[in-house]
Scaffold this active site. Structure first.
Site, PDB file in Angstrom:
ATOM      1  N   ARG A 189      14.452  -6.220   2.228  1.00 10.26           N
ATOM      2  CA  ARG A 189      12.954  -6.231   1.820  1.00 10.26           C
ATOM      3  C   ARG A 189      12.343  -7.148   0.813  1.00 10.26           C
ATOM      4  O   ARG A 189      11.511  -7.761   0.942  1.00 10.26           O
ATOM      5  CB  ARG A 189      12.980  -4.892   1.173  1.00 10.26           C
ATOM      6  CG  ARG A 189      11.327  -4.481   0.792  1.00 10.26           C
ATOM      7  CD  ARG A 189      11.236  -3.213   0.011  1.00 10.26           C
ATOM      8  NE  ARG A 189       9.805  -3.134  -0.376  1.00 10.26           N
ATOM      9  CZ  ARG A 189       9.334  -1.753  -0.813  1.00 10.26           C
ATOM     10  NH1 ARG A 189      10.243  -0.840  -1.016  1.00 10.26           N
ATOM     11  NH2 ARG A 189       8.015  -1.575  -1.348  1.00 10.26           N
TER      12      ARG A 189
ATOM     13  N   ASN B  84      10.324   3.147   8.391  1.00  8.17           N
ATOM     14  CA  ASN B  84       8.962   2.501   8.414  1.00  8.17           C
ATOM     15  C   ASN B  84       9.545   1.011   9.095  1.00  8.17           C
ATOM     16  O   ASN B  84      10.661   0.625   9.346  1.00  8.17           O
ATOM     17  CB  ASN B  84       8.741   1.968   6.792  1.00  8.17           C
ATOM     18  CG  ASN B  84       7.683   2.796   6.102  1.00  8.17           C
ATOM     19  OD1 ASN B  84       6.863   3.180   7.151  1.00  8.17           O
ATOM     20  ND2 ASN B  84       7.650   2.809   4.807  1.00  8.17           N
TER      21      ASN B  84
ATOM     22  N   CYS C 201       4.320   9.895   8.447  1.00  9.30           N
ATOM     23  CA  CYS C 201       4.236   9.246   6.988  1.00  9.30           C
ATOM     24  C   CYS C 201       3.625  10.233   6.103  1.00  9.30           C
ATOM     25  O   CYS C 201       2.822  11.015   6.141  1.00  9.30           O
ATOM     26  CB  CYS C 201       3.462   7.913   7.155  1.00  9.30           C
ATOM     27  SG  CYS C 201       2.802   7.503   5.625  1.00  9.30           S
ATOM     28  N   ASP C 202       4.362  10.162   4.705  1.00 10.28           N
ATOM     29  CA  ASP C 202       3.814  10.834   3.832  1.00 10.28           C
ATOM     30  C   ASP C 202       2.597  10.627   3.033  1.00 10.28           C
ATOM     31  O   ASP C 202       2.110  11.324   2.062  1.00 10.28           O
ATOM     32  CB  ASP C 202       4.834  11.058   2.689  1.00 10.28           C
ATOM     33  CG  ASP C 202       5.257  10.086   2.159  1.00 10.28           C
ATOM     34  OD1 ASP C 202       5.141   8.943   2.896  1.00 10.28           O
ATOM     35  OD2 ASP C 202       5.341  10.188   0.770  1.00 10.28           O
TER      36      ASP C 202
ATOM     37  N   HIS D 276      -0.764   3.734   7.825  1.00  6.97           N
ATOM     38  CA  HIS D 276      -1.328   2.960   6.733  1.00  6.97           C
ATOM     39  C   HIS D 276      -2.230   1.868   6.942  1.00  6.97           C
ATOM     40  O   HIS D 276      -2.428   0.760   6.479  1.00  6.97           O
ATOM     41  CB  HIS D 276       0.210   1.909   6.259  1.00  6.97           C
ATOM     42  CG  HIS D 276       1.105   2.484   5.692  1.00  6.97           C
ATOM     43  ND1 HIS D 276       2.384   1.707   5.262  1.00  6.97           N
ATOM     44  CD2 HIS D 276       1.392   3.857   5.424  1.00  6.97           C
ATOM     45  CE1 HIS D 276       3.243   2.747   4.682  1.00  6.97           C
ATOM     46  NE2 HIS D 276       2.640   3.910   4.982  1.00  6.97           N
TER      47      HIS D 276
ATOM     48  N   TYR E 143      -3.154   1.686   1.641  1.00 11.49           N
ATOM     49  CA  TYR E 143      -2.550   0.656   2.112  1.00 11.49           C
ATOM     50  C   TYR E 143      -3.774  -0.502   2.704  1.00 11.49           C
ATOM     51  O   TYR E 143      -3.420  -1.470   2.949  1.00 11.49           O
ATOM     52  CB  TYR E 143      -1.714   1.006   3.116  1.00 11.49           C
ATOM     53  CG  TYR E 143      -0.088   1.378   2.702  1.00 11.49           C
ATOM     54  CD1 TYR E 143       0.623   0.490   2.338  1.00 11.49           C
ATOM     55  CD2 TYR E 143       0.045   2.767   2.577  1.00 11.49           C
ATOM     56  CE1 TYR E 143       2.012   0.489   1.792  1.00 11.49           C
ATOM     57  CE2 TYR E 143       1.351   3.158   2.010  1.00 11.49           C
ATOM     58  CZ  TYR E 143       2.282   1.921   1.620  1.00 11.49           C
ATOM     59  OH  TYR E 143       3.168   2.437   0.927  1.00 11.49           O
TER      60      TYR E 143
ATOM     61  N   ARG F 263       8.200  -6.103  -5.444  1.00  9.90           N
ATOM     62  CA  ARG F 263       8.358  -4.406  -5.302  1.00  9.90           C
ATOM     63  C   ARG F 263       9.728  -4.141  -5.062  1.00  9.90           C
ATOM     64  O   ARG F 263      10.365  -3.179  -5.819  1.00  9.90           O
ATOM     65  CB  ARG F 263       7.546  -4.029  -4.305  1.00  9.90           C
ATOM     66  CG  ARG F 263       7.522  -2.539  -4.109  1.00  9.90           C
ATOM     67  CD  ARG F 263       7.044  -1.711  -5.436  1.00  9.90           C
ATOM     68  NE  ARG F 263       7.396  -0.227  -5.170  1.00  9.90           N
ATOM     69  CZ  ARG F 263       7.613   0.587  -6.185  1.00  9.90           C
ATOM     70  NH1 ARG F 263       7.655  -0.064  -7.391  1.00  9.90           N
ATOM     71  NH2 ARG F 263       8.007   1.870  -6.006  1.00  9.90           N
TER      72      ARG F 263
HETATM   73  C1  G6P Z   1       4.618   5.808   0.337  1.00  9.24           C
HETATM   74  C2  G6P Z   1       4.630   5.338   2.119  1.00  9.24           C
HETATM   75  C3  G6P Z   1       6.008   4.927   2.436  1.00  9.24           C
HETATM   76  C4  G6P Z   1       6.589   4.043   1.562  1.00  9.24           C
HETATM   77  C5  G6P Z   1       6.758   4.575   0.179  1.00  9.24           C
HETATM   78  C6  G6P Z   1       7.597   3.851  -1.004  1.00  9.24           C
HETATM   79  O1  G6P Z   1       5.595   7.091   0.574  1.00  9.24           O
HETATM   80  O2  G6P Z   1       4.024   6.222   2.884  1.00  9.24           O
HETATM   81  O3  G6P Z   1       5.649   4.287   3.760  1.00  9.24           O
HETATM   82  O4  G6P Z   1       7.796   3.658   2.135  1.00  9.24           O
HETATM   83  O5  G6P Z   1       5.549   4.934  -0.328  1.00  9.24           O
HETATM   84  O6  G6P Z   1       7.020   2.889  -1.316  1.00  9.24           O
HETATM   85  P1  G6P Z   1       7.738   1.855  -2.323  1.00  9.24           P
HETATM   86  O7  G6P Z   1       7.167   0.429  -2.461  1.00  9.24           O
HETATM   87  O8  G6P Z   1       7.377   2.625  -3.613  1.00  9.24           O
HETATM   88  O9  G6P Z   1       9.267   1.512  -2.027  1.00  9.24           O
HETATM   89 MN    MN Z   2       4.128   5.609   4.833  1.00  9.38          MN
END
Ligand code: G6P
Ligand code: MN
Length: 445
Positions: free
Chosen positions: A94, A148, A171-172, A201, A264, A284
């Site tokens: 990432r 993802n 997705c949450d 997103h 997003y 991030r």
């Molecule tokens: C939300 C999104 C996810 C993402 C997560 C963490 O829950 O729906 O798709 O992976 O956030 O994002 P982060 O940048 O905090 O790792």
């Molecule tokens: Mn998501």
């Protein structure tokens, strides 16, 4: 009541402890017989595994079996649910996605832009391989996939497993946003019913209805959220970058005259501004690795050395956040055929009237023992239709590029992405991403 056997795929992940805590908290609603943790990395799997043994001994004595393993056969045999949350290449990749993209003047965000593209190219082969293995050992289990970038992964699972209605991609984020709306309104999320359309997103809430009275709170929410609001719901959202994301929602609401956007969308509607916010040396991924990820494993190590949770500072509370809870909601809807409505990623099939039937949309869906059934959204306006069709073409081409091993389709995908656009930027960027992802991507010719 039937007791279920489940496997958490990506069991060594930083998200697993919260999911396990949530399963402990919801054992009456979703009683379990066996929990398997599966990961391809033995070391981190062992930390979560040892932690889980202590947790379950104290909080889930009815559990008959706890397994943590790196062996697919042991993991996937005789399970009712596979909960999939894998990250091919982990945080290290990432970080590369983000930094390589930034070097080329583009956004490297995890699921959006060039970063999401690179991650998608890693995720798709990995997810497909695991689903094939799951199907070998548990042909009929439900696979709840939230790996993802979910939009791209869902497009791929639809293509590779077209008749397998037991694969659910979800997705949450919509739920997390709903939680925020509920807290702002002083209500409970479960009292609200969302109307929403888009891609993962990449979507908009059009109504937030009171389940009892039918009143629409969207206009009121728009008014409140025109000023930046601090979100109190999830510990994750207290982190600076998430705080900024939720604050930026107010900008989007002020700039546009209808609906409420998924957070997003900031990356697609303001790519230049979002790029300017990036620190090329500290992204991030760095924030997560130095923060939440590190803390999560340190906490588990401490618990392992204490050998207990009860009576320590780590005592479970009833509130572990919505991030994990919705998974139990979804699993119980599938198991008990409740036909409850969830915002899920599924084949459009007419839900959005003026969009192709095969588009993997994110819309309200009824969930029951026959899987996912999209609900009618109706036609959408030109602006949204244009954005969605462009973005979906990008997602499709990414999956094409991956499954066919096509360089030109990969390039076309990147050029279609609103955060990249320029061919003379996309090409050297793609070449750098190919170099960095040799171990993970299908070869592009
Ligand atoms: C939300 C999104 C996810 C993402 C997560 C963490 O829950 O729906 O798709 O992976 O956030 O994002 P982060 O940048 O905090 O790792
Ligand atoms: Mn998501």
């Amino acid at each position: 009541m039937k007791r279920y056997s489940i496997c958490i795929v990506g069991g060594g992940s930083r998200y697993t402890p919260d999911m396990l805590a949530m399963l402990c908290n919801h054992q009456e609603r979703f009683p379990l017989k066996k929990i398997v943790l599966y990961d391809n990395e033995r070391e981190r799997q062992e930390i979560v595994g040892k932690y889980s043994e202590i947790l379950f001994k104290e909080y889930y004595p009815e559990l008959e079996e706890i397994i943590y393993t790196t062996d697919p056969k042991e993991a996937f045999t005789d399970i009712d649910f596979a909960l999939m949350q894998i990250r091919a290449g982990r945080m290290k990749m990432r970080e590369k996605d983000e930094k390589i993209s930034i070097k080329h003047g583009c956004l490297g965000q995890e699921t959006c832009g060039a970063g999401g593209f690179a991650y998608g190219m890693r995720s798709v082969p990995a997810v497909i391989d695991i689903i094939k293995l799951i199907r070998q050992y548990s042909p009929e289990c439900w696979i709840l996939n939230y790996s993802n970038p979910a939009a791209i992964v869902a497009e791929a699972t639809k293509r590779v497993f077209p008749d397998d209605y037991r694969i659910i991609n979800i997705c949450d984020m919509p739920i997390a946003i709903m939680d925020m709306y509920a807290s702002v309104l002083g209500m409970k999320r479960r009292d609200l019913e969302p109307k929403y359309f888009g891609l993962n997103h990449f979507g908009w809430f059009t109504h937030i209805l009171d389940k009892k009275t039918g009143a629409d709170y969207l206009p009121k929410l728009r008014e409140i959220l025109k000023k930046p609001v601090d979100v109190q719901t999830e510990p994750l959202f207290q982190e600076p970058s998430w705080k900024a994301t939720f604050h930026f929602m107010s900008k989007m609401i002020n700039d546009y005259d209808e609906y409420l956007p998924n957070t997003y969308l900031q990356y697609y509607l303001y790519p230049r501004k979002m790029f300017e916010k990036e620190d090329p040396n500290y992204t991030r991924a760095n924030e997560v690795m130095d923060g939440n990820e590190k803390e999560t494993y340190e906490k588990m190590e401490k618990i392992i050395s204490l050998g207990k949770i009860r009576g320590t500072e780590f005592e479970l509370t009833s509130d572990v956040g919505c991030h994990a809870e919705y998974i139990v909601d979804l699993a119980t809807a599938l198991a008990n055929n409740t036909k409850e409505i969830f915002l899920t990623i599924a084949e459009n099939k007419g839900a959005i009237e003026n969009l192709d039937p095969e588009v993997m949309v994110e819309v309200p869906c009824r969930i029951g023992s026959n899987g996912v059934e999209t609900l009618t959204v109706g036609p959408i306006k030109t602006f949204y239709k244009g954005l969605i069709e462009n973005q979906y073409a990008y997602e499709k081409l990414t999956v094409d590029a991956c499954l066919e091993g096509s360089y030109i389709k990969a390039l076309q995908a990147l050029v279609l992405n609103r955060t990249v656009v320029n061919t003379d930027v996309a090409k050297p960027l793609l070449d750098d991403l190919i170099e960095a992802n040799k171990e993970y991507w299908n070869e592009l010719k």
